[in-house]
Design a protein around this motif. Structure first.
Motif, PDB file in Angstrom:
ATOM      1  N   ALA A  10       0.842  -1.187   0.000  1.00  0.00           N
ATOM      2  CA  ALA A  10       0.000   0.000   0.000  1.00  0.00           C
ATOM      3  C   ALA A  10       0.878   1.237   0.000  1.00  0.00           C
ATOM      4  CB  ALA A  10      -0.911   0.011   1.225  1.00  0.00           C
ATOM      5  N   GLY A  11       0.355   2.297  -0.570  1.00  0.00           N
ATOM      6  CA  GLY A  11       1.088   3.556  -0.594  1.00  0.00           C
ATOM      7  C   GLY A  11       0.327   4.594  -1.380  1.00  0.00           C
ATOM      8  N   ALA A  12       0.815   5.789  -1.334  1.00  0.00           N
ATOM      9  CA  ALA A  12       0.181   6.896  -2.053  1.00  0.00           C
ATOM     10  C   ALA A  12       0.633   6.902  -3.507  1.00  0.00           C
ATOM     11  CB  ALA A  12       0.561   8.230  -1.397  1.00  0.00           C
ATOM     12  N   VAL A  13      -0.213   7.459  -4.376  1.00  0.00           N
ATOM     13  CA  VAL A  13       0.187   7.662  -5.763  1.00  0.00           C
ATOM     14  C   VAL A  13       1.188   8.810  -5.776  1.00  0.00           C
ATOM     15  CG1 VAL A  13      -0.572   8.378  -8.058  1.00  0.00           C
ATOM     16  CG2 VAL A  13      -1.957   6.781  -6.728  1.00  0.00           C
ATOM     17  N   ALA A  14       2.393   8.488  -6.149  1.00  0.00           N
ATOM     18  CA  ALA A  14       3.457   9.484  -6.113  1.00  0.00           C
ATOM     19  C   ALA A  14       3.849   9.966  -7.502  1.00  0.00           C
ATOM     20  CB  ALA A  14       4.685   8.899  -5.420  1.00  0.00           C
ATOM     21  N   ARG A  15       3.421   9.246  -8.522  1.00  0.00           N
ATOM     22  CA  ARG A  15       3.872   9.568  -9.869  1.00  0.00           C
ATOM     23  C   ARG A  15       2.830   9.095 -10.878  1.00  0.00           C
ATOM     24  NH1 ARG A  15       9.851   8.435 -11.926  1.00  0.00           N
ATOM     25  NH2 ARG A  15      10.026  10.210 -10.602  1.00  0.00           N
ATOM     26  N   TRP A  16       2.736   9.820 -11.954  1.00  0.00           N
ATOM     27  CA  TRP A  16       1.913   9.374 -13.071  1.00  0.00           C
ATOM     28  C   TRP A  16       2.619   9.770 -14.362  1.00  0.00           C
ATOM     29  CZ3 TRP A  16       0.127  12.810 -16.679  1.00  0.00           C
ATOM     30  CH2 TRP A  16       0.129  14.159 -16.318  1.00  0.00           C
ATOM     31  N   ALA A  17       2.291   9.074 -15.433  1.00  0.00           N
ATOM     32  CA  ALA A  17       2.881   9.360 -16.736  1.00  0.00           C
ATOM     33  C   ALA A  17       1.872   8.998 -17.814  1.00  0.00           C
ATOM     34  CB  ALA A  17       4.167   8.553 -16.930  1.00  0.00           C
ATOM     35  N   SER A  18       1.895   9.745 -18.908  1.00  0.00           N
ATOM     36  CA  SER A  18       1.012   9.482 -20.048  1.00  0.00           C
ATOM     37  C   SER A  18       1.804   9.578 -21.338  1.00  0.00           C
ATOM     38  CB  SER A  18      -0.135  10.503 -20.109  1.00  0.00           C
ATOM     39  OG  SER A  18      -0.976  10.386 -19.004  1.00  0.00           O
ATOM     40  N   ALA A  19       1.381   8.799 -22.318  1.00  0.00           N
ATOM     41  CA  ALA A  19       1.975   8.854 -23.659  1.00  0.00           C
ATOM     42  C   ALA A  19       0.963   8.294 -24.644  1.00  0.00           C
ATOM     43  CB  ALA A  19       3.269   8.053 -23.719  1.00  0.00           C
ATOM     44  N   THR A  20       1.148   8.617 -25.897  1.00  0.00           N
ATOM     45  CA  THR A  20       0.296   8.087 -26.951  1.00  0.00           C
ATOM     46  C   THR A  20       1.153   7.298 -27.927  1.00  0.00           C
ATOM     47  OG1 THR A  20      -1.218   9.958 -26.749  1.00  0.00           O
ATOM     48  CG2 THR A  20      -1.356   8.666 -28.771  1.00  0.00           C
ATOM     49  N   GLU A  36       6.257  -2.144 -26.252  1.00  0.00           N
ATOM     50  CA  GLU A  36       6.100  -0.700 -26.135  1.00  0.00           C
ATOM     51  C   GLU A  36       5.483  -0.323 -24.787  1.00  0.00           C
ATOM     52  OE1 GLU A  36       5.276  -2.533 -28.731  1.00  0.00           O
ATOM     53  OE2 GLU A  36       6.364  -1.681 -30.442  1.00  0.00           O
ATOM     54  N   ALA A  37       4.485  -1.103 -24.341  1.00  0.00           N
ATOM     55  CA  ALA A  37       3.866  -0.833 -23.035  1.00  0.00           C
ATOM     56  C   ALA A  37       4.869  -1.055 -21.913  1.00  0.00           C
ATOM     57  CB  ALA A  37       2.639  -1.732 -22.844  1.00  0.00           C
ATOM     58  N   ALA A  38       5.668  -2.107 -21.991  1.00  0.00           N
ATOM     59  CA  ALA A  38       6.679  -2.385 -20.966  1.00  0.00           C
ATOM     60  C   ALA A  38       7.749  -1.292 -20.936  1.00  0.00           C
ATOM     61  CB  ALA A  38       7.315  -3.753 -21.216  1.00  0.00           C
ATOM     62  N   ALA A  39       8.162  -0.824 -22.106  1.00  0.00           N
ATOM     63  CA  ALA A  39       9.164   0.254 -22.158  1.00  0.00           C
ATOM     64  C   ALA A  39       8.613   1.539 -21.555  1.00  0.00           C
ATOM     65  CB  ALA A  39       9.610   0.481 -23.602  1.00  0.00           C
ATOM     66  N   PHE A  40       7.347   1.827 -21.810  1.00  0.00           N
ATOM     67  CA  PHE A  40       6.701   3.003 -21.234  1.00  0.00           C
ATOM     68  C   PHE A  40       6.709   2.923 -19.712  1.00  0.00           C
ATOM     69  CE2 PHE A  40       2.705   4.604 -19.409  1.00  0.00           C
ATOM     70  CZ  PHE A  40       2.897   5.966 -19.598  1.00  0.00           C
ATOM     71  N   VAL A  41       6.353   1.754 -19.162  1.00  0.00           N
ATOM     72  CA  VAL A  41       6.343   1.574 -17.710  1.00  0.00           C
ATOM     73  C   VAL A  41       7.754   1.751 -17.151  1.00  0.00           C
ATOM     74  CG1 VAL A  41       6.001  -0.149 -15.878  1.00  0.00           C
ATOM     75  CG2 VAL A  41       4.244   0.185 -17.623  1.00  0.00           C
ATOM     76  N   HIS A 140      -4.547   0.644 -41.091  1.00  0.00           N
ATOM     77  CA  HIS A 140      -4.883   1.907 -40.425  1.00  0.00           C
ATOM     78  C   HIS A 140      -3.737   2.310 -39.504  1.00  0.00           C
ATOM     79  CE1 HIS A 140      -9.032   0.990 -41.603  1.00  0.00           C
ATOM     80  NE2 HIS A 140      -9.308   2.243 -41.331  1.00  0.00           N
ATOM     81  N   ARG A 141      -3.759   3.557 -39.080  1.00  0.00           N
ATOM     82  CA  ARG A 141      -2.888   4.029 -37.998  1.00  0.00           C
ATOM     83  C   ARG A 141      -3.811   4.264 -36.816  1.00  0.00           C
ATOM     84  NH1 ARG A 141       2.075   4.196 -39.243  1.00  0.00           N
ATOM     85  NH2 ARG A 141       2.814   4.739 -41.310  1.00  0.00           N
ATOM     86  N   ARG A 142      -3.554   3.546 -35.724  1.00  0.00           N
ATOM     87  CA  ARG A 142      -4.409   3.598 -34.543  1.00  0.00           C
ATOM     88  C   ARG A 142      -3.676   4.273 -33.406  1.00  0.00           C
ATOM     89  NH1 ARG A 142      -9.481   2.680 -36.394  1.00  0.00           N
ATOM     90  NH2 ARG A 142      -9.638   0.693 -37.486  1.00  0.00           N
ATOM     91  N   GLU A 143      -4.396   5.104 -32.647  1.00  0.00           N
ATOM     92  CA  GLU A 143      -3.821   5.765 -31.479  1.00  0.00           C
ATOM     93  C   GLU A 143      -4.226   5.011 -30.220  1.00  0.00           C
ATOM     94  OE1 GLU A 143      -4.899   9.859 -31.230  1.00  0.00           O
ATOM     95  OE2 GLU A 143      -3.703  10.407 -32.985  1.00  0.00           O
ATOM     96  N   VAL A 144      -3.220   4.738 -29.395  1.00  0.00           N
ATOM     97  CA  VAL A 144      -3.431   4.066 -28.131  1.00  0.00           C
ATOM     98  C   VAL A 144      -2.809   4.941 -27.041  1.00  0.00           C
ATOM     99  CG1 VAL A 144      -2.879   2.008 -26.769  1.00  0.00           C
ATOM    100  CG2 VAL A 144      -3.399   1.786 -29.206  1.00  0.00           C
ATOM    101  N   VAL A 145      -3.621   5.303 -26.051  1.00  0.00           N
ATOM    102  CA  VAL A 145      -3.147   6.127 -24.952  1.00  0.00           C
ATOM    103  C   VAL A 145      -2.706   5.207 -23.815  1.00  0.00           C
ATOM    104  CG1 VAL A 145      -3.779   7.892 -23.261  1.00  0.00           C
ATOM    105  CG2 VAL A 145      -4.694   8.013 -25.594  1.00  0.00           C
ATOM    106  N   LEU A 146      -1.506   5.473 -23.299  1.00  0.00           N
ATOM    107  CA  LEU A 146      -0.962   4.761 -22.153  1.00  0.00           C
ATOM    108  C   LEU A 146      -0.928   5.730 -20.980  1.00  0.00           C
ATOM    109  CD1 LEU A 146       2.146   3.111 -23.853  1.00  0.00           C
ATOM    110  CD2 LEU A 146      -0.109   2.091 -23.490  1.00  0.00           C
ATOM    111  N   GLN A 147      -1.424   5.297 -19.831  1.00  0.00           N
ATOM    112  CA  GLN A 147      -1.325   6.134 -18.632  1.00  0.00           C
ATOM    113  C   GLN A 147      -1.014   5.219 -17.454  1.00  0.00           C
ATOM    114  OE1 GLN A 147      -4.725   8.411 -16.888  1.00  0.00           O
ATOM    115  NE2 GLN A 147      -3.369  10.121 -17.359  1.00  0.00           N
ATOM    116  N   ALA A 148       0.057   5.565 -16.740  1.00  0.00           N
ATOM    117  CA  ALA A 148       0.478   4.785 -15.587  1.00  0.00           C
ATOM    118  C   ALA A 148       0.420   5.662 -14.343  1.00  0.00           C
ATOM    119  CB  ALA A 148       1.893   4.261 -15.780  1.00  0.00           C
TER     120      ALA A 148
END
Length: 151
Positions: A10-20, A36-41, A140-148
């Motif tokens: 358990a703990g507080a949310v200390a950080r967030w990140a977003s990318a497309t 790509e998702a693992a590299a983002f994390v 197609h070119r598809r956009e996927v939003v990543l947010q951690a």
């Protein structure tokens, strides 16, 4: 039935990140984006948290699926085509005969995923991968939003 729970973290949310991500598809099928998702994390520097993956389209979707045997992906596309075939007499055809079946398949498979982050890595199973599922016949070119979010 044996059910075990690991230790509580358990703990507080200390950080967030977003990318497309921009994902190029080749037409109907699954495109793996696990790396790509693992590299983002990893770039986000989170040890524990949650990755949300969101597809910004209504004729493509997301899935967590087996990444070992490519026949699984072929069979999944075949099954979805059987569930929503192009020749079923759909009224909506303004973007072609594959458009309405694509909307149905996207509704069935979903537009977002939540994946736990444990020890700085995606908590996927041994044979699991993250995929963009293209339901349209052409590329197609598809956009996927990543947010951690996490700590």
């Amino acid at each position: 039935m044996l059910v075990r729970r690991g230790p509580l973290a358990a703990g507080a949310v200390a950080r967030w990140a977003s990318a497309t991500l921009e994902v190029a598809t080749r037409g109907r099928g699954l495109v793996e984006i696990t790396g790509e998702a693992a590299a983002f994390v990893a770039d986000a520097g989170l040890g524990e948290g949650l990755l949300t993956v969101f597809c910004r389209h209504t004729s493509a979707s997301l899935a967590i699926q087996e990444n070992a045997d490519p026949d699984v992906r072929t069979d999944l596309v075949t099954a979805l085509d059987r569930l929503a075939p192009e020749n079923a007499g759909w009224i909506h055809r303004s973007e072609g005969p594959d458009d309405m079946p694509a909307h149905i398949k996207a509704m069935l498979t979903g537009s977002s995923l939540g994946i736990p982050i444990l020890g700085g890595r995606l908590a996927l199973g041994t044979w699991q991968g993250v995929y963009v599922v293209e339901h349209r016949a052409r590329a197609h070119r598809r956009e996927v939003v990543l947010q951690a979010m996490g700590a």
